[in-house]
Design a protein around this motif. Structure first.
Motif, short mmCIF file in Angstrom:
data_model
loop_
_atom_site.label_atom_id
_atom_site.label_comp_id
_atom_site.label_asym_id
_atom_site.label_seq_id
_atom_site.Cartn_x
_atom_site.Cartn_y
_atom_site.Cartn_z
N LEU A 4 0.80 -1.30 -0.07
CA LEU A 4 -0.09 -0.09 -0.01
C LEU A 4 0.81 1.26 -0.05
N ASP A 5 2.07 1.24 0.77
CA ASP A 5 3.10 2.51 0.38
C ASP A 5 3.41 2.57 -0.85
N ILE A 6 3.86 1.62 -1.73
CA ILE A 6 4.15 1.88 -2.96
C ILE A 6 2.90 2.21 -3.78
N ALA A 7 1.67 1.66 -3.64
CA ALA A 7 0.79 2.03 -4.43
C ALA A 7 0.32 3.41 -4.18
N VAL A 8 0.55 4.02 -3.08
CA VAL A 8 0.29 5.28 -2.79
C VAL A 8 1.31 6.11 -3.64
N ALA A 9 2.50 5.83 -3.38
CA ALA A 9 3.55 6.57 -4.54
C ALA A 9 3.13 6.49 -5.70
N ILE A 10 2.65 5.38 -6.25
CA ILE A 10 2.40 5.25 -7.84
C ILE A 10 1.04 6.16 -8.03
N TRP A 11 0.15 6.07 -7.09
CA TRP A 11 -1.21 6.93 -7.43
C TRP A 11 -0.78 8.36 -7.44
N ASP A 12 0.17 8.71 -6.39
CA ASP A 12 0.28 10.25 -6.41
C ASP A 12 1.09 11.02 -7.60
N GLN A 13 1.73 9.91 -8.34
CA GLN A 13 2.13 10.40 -9.51
C GLN A 13 1.06 10.51 -10.75
N ARG A 14 -0.15 10.17 -10.36
CA ARG A 14 -1.37 9.95 -11.26
C ARG A 14 -1.26 8.79 -12.19
N LEU A 15 -0.81 7.95 -11.77
CA LEU A 15 -0.53 6.58 -12.58
C LEU A 15 -1.65 5.61 -12.01
N PHE A 16 -2.88 5.81 -12.67
CA PHE A 16 -4.02 5.12 -12.05
C PHE A 16 -3.97 3.66 -12.32
N PHE A 17 -3.94 3.79 -13.90
CA PHE A 17 -3.64 2.34 -14.34
C PHE A 17 -2.80 1.46 -13.86
N GLU A 18 -1.53 1.97 -13.30
CA GLU A 18 -0.43 1.40 -12.94
C GLU A 18 -1.04 1.02 -11.34
N THR A 19 -1.60 1.94 -10.81
CA THR A 19 -1.99 1.41 -9.40
C THR A 19 -2.81 0.50 -9.39
N HIS A 20 -3.82 0.20 -10.31
CA HIS A 20 -4.51 -0.96 -10.34
C HIS A 20 -3.70 -2.16 -10.76
N GLU A 21 -2.76 -2.11 -11.80
CA GLU A 21 -2.02 -3.13 -12.03
C GLU A 21 -1.26 -3.53 -11.07
N TYR A 22 -0.36 -2.57 -10.34
CA TYR A 22 0.49 -3.06 -9.42
C TYR A 22 -0.35 -3.80 -8.02
N LEU A 23 -1.51 -3.46 -7.84
CA LEU A 23 -2.44 -4.06 -6.62
C LEU A 23 -2.79 -5.30 -6.93
N GLU A 24 -3.30 -5.37 -8.05
CA GLU A 24 -4.12 -6.81 -8.64
C GLU A 24 -3.43 -7.94 -8.19
N PRO A 25 -2.12 -8.35 -8.24
CA PRO A 25 -1.55 -9.53 -7.96
C PRO A 25 -1.53 -9.51 -6.42
N HIS A 26 -1.66 -8.62 -5.70
CA HIS A 26 -1.55 -8.65 -4.22
C HIS A 26 -3.11 -8.73 -3.86
N TRP A 27 -4.08 -8.17 -4.49
CA TRP A 27 -5.42 -8.40 -4.15
C TRP A 27 -5.83 -10.04 -4.27
N MET A 28 -5.35 -10.50 -5.51
CA MET A 28 -5.58 -11.94 -5.75
C MET A 28 -5.07 -12.83 -4.62
N THR A 29 -4.05 -12.65 -4.07
CA THR A 29 -3.23 -13.29 -2.88
C THR A 29 -3.87 -13.10 -1.63
N ALA A 30 -4.63 -11.95 -1.54
CA ALA A 30 -5.10 -11.64 -0.30
C ALA A 30 -6.38 -12.29 0.24
N GLY A 31 -6.76 -12.26 1.41
CA GLY A 31 -8.17 -12.47 1.85
C GLY A 31 -8.62 -11.78 2.77
N GLY A 32 -10.01 -12.15 2.94
CA GLY A 32 -10.69 -11.39 3.88
C GLY A 32 -10.94 -9.80 3.75
#
Length: 194
Positions: free
Chosen positions: A81-109
């Motif tokens: 989430l720290d890295i996603a915030v750094a990505i987001w703050d550069q207005r890289l919204f597609f990249e934020t989505h792409e970066y977080l997706e593998p983390h989301w896929m392996t997360a639970g609850g």
């Protein structure tokens, strides 16, 4: 600007290919702590004649990727989430989505729900960038519905009130999320808990 003379990955195959190739290689940049993978793919596209708006997109993305990598390095960021915030703050919204997706896929609850909400929030801004208010409204509402339940889980990484307010109003000016004191002791992303 004449219609068709803007970067539009929703309706232009070249734009979509450029966006997808750059963002996919940007994940490798973060893994390898090197800009080389994305420079290589950018060079592949830049070797051919391109419309000016595609060249501008590539140049701006490379510069933003450099800034993200510099932030990750200088702050020693390693939590997703720290890295996603750094990505987001550069207005890289597609990249934020792409970066977080593998983390989301392996997360639970609750972690999975929170990550999906942030992915949707980024998606809302992808749609807003393209002027698609209907798509932005739909996906922002889904993000808000979940984020309202997890403000304490998001707060160590970003200001949940600001993000919620911007999403509710579909403010085209995206919020800057980094507002906390920076990385703090958090559970390891490998423990399954954010």
């Amino acid at each position: 600007m004449i219609d068709g003379e803007r970067f539009d990955p929703f309706n232009n195959r070249l734009c979509r290919n450029v966006r997808n190739a750059l963002s996919e290689n940007f994940k490798t940049v973060l893994e390898q702590n090197s800009m080389q993978p994305v420079r290589r793919v950018a060079g592949f596209f830049l070797n051919d004649p391109l419309p000016p708006y595609v060249r501008t997109y590539i140049d701006r993305r490379l510069a933003a990727y450099e800034r993200v990598l510099a932030t990750v390095r200088s702050h020693g960021l390693d939590h997703p989430l720290d890295i996603a915030v750094a990505i987001w703050d550069q207005r890289l919204f597609f990249e934020t989505h792409e970066y977080l997706e593998p983390h989301w896929m392996t997360a639970g609850g609750d972690d999975k729900k929170l990550l999906q909400a942030i992915i949707r929030a980024a998606g809302a801004y992808v749609h807003l960038e393209q002027g698609n208010l209907t798509g932005a409204r739909r996906i922002a509402a889904k993000a808000v519905a979940v984020l309202e339940h997890y403000p304490d889980r998001l707060a160590p990484f970003a200001d949940p009130r600001l993000l919620l307010a911007k999403l509710r109003s579909l403010d085209p000016e995206p919020p800057t999320l980094a507002g906390t004191a920076g990385p703090v002791d958090r559970p390891s992303p490998t423990t399954g808990r954010l």
